[in-house]
Write an enzyme that holds these catalytic residues in place. Structure first.
Site, PDB file in Angstrom:
ATOM      1  N   GLU A   5      46.056  49.956  24.219  1.00 26.78           N
ATOM      2  CA  GLU A   5      45.187  49.401  23.189  1.00 26.78           C
ATOM      3  C   GLU A   5      43.725  49.619  23.546  1.00 26.78           C
ATOM      4  O   GLU A   5      43.345  49.647  24.715  1.00 26.78           O
ATOM      5  CB  GLU A   5      45.478  47.904  22.996  1.00 26.78           C
ATOM      6  CG  GLU A   5      46.853  47.658  22.396  1.00 26.78           C
ATOM      7  CD  GLU A   5      47.135  46.198  22.109  1.00 26.78           C
ATOM      8  OE1 GLU A   5      47.834  45.924  21.121  1.00 26.78           O
ATOM      9  OE2 GLU A   5      46.659  45.325  22.867  1.00 26.78           O
ATOM     10  N   CYS A  41      39.366  39.037  24.995  1.00 31.35           N
ATOM     11  CA  CYS A  41      39.494  39.212  26.441  1.00 31.35           C
ATOM     12  C   CYS A  41      40.774  38.562  26.950  1.00 31.35           C
ATOM     13  O   CYS A  41      41.051  37.402  26.670  1.00 31.35           O
ATOM     14  CB  CYS A  41      38.279  38.586  27.129  1.00 31.35           C
ATOM     15  SG  CYS A  41      38.304  38.720  28.914  1.00 31.35           S
TER      16      CYS A  41
END
Length: 403
Positions: free
Chosen positions: A121, A378
């Site tokens: 990703e 994150c």
């Protein structure tokens, strides 16, 4: 003996990449391009010029096919197409968050017939004054950080330099960020870029794939190609100490440390790599980092976990720990994912923590969570080959709406 040569090099043991039948030219250095050209019969006297032409078409113009390279003869273009590609990773899915963050699931070419293709990703985060691309360095991760979603996916393999650069090129393709009408990067201009910053903060530990990451970032920062300033490239590591000095010496980019705890006992739990490279060794490596200064501070990332690492005592120890290091501290509200054992610290506690650090003389911005609703924030990245169940997706949406 220099520090770079004194320490043993740290690498992952896993090296399972298999070369493609028709290899890509993306990710090769100029000498490597010249070598490949020699392999298909290009005369020695022409190789440097032809390699420079290829470099320009690939990294300035963003050519996706040799047929587009009109300054190269038809005969050579045909030879190049017969033996090589300039293919990027395949975009499997593109998700766009409510806040404009984009996440691409990218399928990497399989090495041989019948081999399962791997996926990574890559995330683009647009802001008013910049556009940041978060790039992966491995398929999966070996570190098993307890608060990180990627850590629940086992390490499959390292990415090649071409696959790392390829993520940047895919993003530029999808965003229309190539200066197609200009002849040089000097004419393109920094202000017109959509991708202004690159962070090695995606899947994997970059310093466990040092050579490929180094080669990729040298291409991304080459001023005759993509031309991103090294001050706009940040490499984040959980603390692979032997390769930290090499990062500054051989790549010269900005350094970020995934710290997350100020005591070894807790960091051993949150970031198990700490058992191998404890805080004392890690902080000394930061003090020795080439080029570190008040103008080029090291960023310390600190995820805020409720009742775990967010007390004022932790803040005091953090300030003490960073003494002598040109540093800034990024406080990261924990981004939830299905099955995680942690909760994000309360906002007022995050503000108190930040205020204490700021008053001690350190910049302490609180990172705004981006892309939570598409699992792009994150600590949330994970290959879609590791499928989420419908129940997990519903839980994720509920968490995103609650926060």
């Amino acid at each position: 003996m220099t520090q770079a040569s004194a320490a043993p090099l740290e690498k992952t043991a896993l090296e399972s990449y298999v070369a493609l039948a028709k290899p890509s030219l993306i990710g090769l250095s100029r000498p490597e391009l010249m070598e490949r050209l020699g392999g298909i019969g290009v005369a020695a006297a022409q190789r440097k010029m032809r390699a420079q032409q290829l470099w320009h078409w690939i990294y300035v113009r963003g050519a996706t096919d040799f047929a587009q390279m009109t300054s190269i003869s038809k005969e050579l273009r045909a030879q190049l197409a017969e033996h090589f590609t300039v293919d990027r990773p395949e975009v499997v899915t593109e998700q766009i968050s409510n806040d404009g963050t984009r996440k691409w699931l990218l399928r990497l070419p399989s090495g041989q017939a019948g081999e399962r293709a791997h996926e990574v990703e890559c995330v683009y985060i647009p802001e008013t004054d910049r556009g940041t691309l978060c790039v992966s360095s491995q398929v999966g991760c070996t570190l098993n950080c307890s608060f990180c979603h990627t850590g629940t996916q086992k390490l499959v393999r390292n990415l090649t330099a071409g696959e790392i650069v390829g993520q940047v090129m895919v993003a530029k393709d999808r965003l229309g960020d190539w200066p197609m009408a200009v002849a040089s990067t000097q004419d393109a201009g920094e202000n017109n870029r959509l991708i202004t910053n690159v962070v090695m903060m995606g899947m994997g530990e970059p310093l466990y794939n040092f050579e490929a990451v180094r080669d990729a970032l040298l291409i991304v920062s080459d001023n005759e190609g993509i031309g991103l300033s090294r001050r706009r490239i940040t490499l984040s590591t959980s603390g692979v100490v032997p390769n930290i000095f090499r990062t500054g010496d051989e790549i010269g980019v900005m350094l970020a440390i995934s710290l997350h705890a100020v005591r070894d006992e807790l960091r051993n739990e949150l970031v198990p790599l700490n058992k191998k490279y404890p805080l004392k060794e890690l902080l000394q490596a930061c003090r020795d980092y080439p080029g570190a200064s008040n103008a080029r501070r090291i960023t310390f990332e600190y995820v805020m976990l409720k009742g775990v690492n967010d007390s004022l005592d932790d803040a005091k120890l953090l300030v003490k720990l960073l003494k002598g290091v040109p540093a800034k501290i990024n406080l990261i509200p924990f981004n939830p994912w299905p099955g995680s054992a942690y909760q994000c610290s309360d906002w007022d506690q995050i503000e108190k923590f930040s205020e204490y650090i700021f008053n001690a003389g350190y910049s302490s911005p609180v990172r705004t969570p981006r892309g939570r609703d598409i699992l792009a924030a994150c600590g949330q990245l994970k290959s879609e080959t590791e499928k989420l169940s419908a129940r997990e997706r519903d839980a994720l949406r509920a968490m995103a709406m609650t926060d």
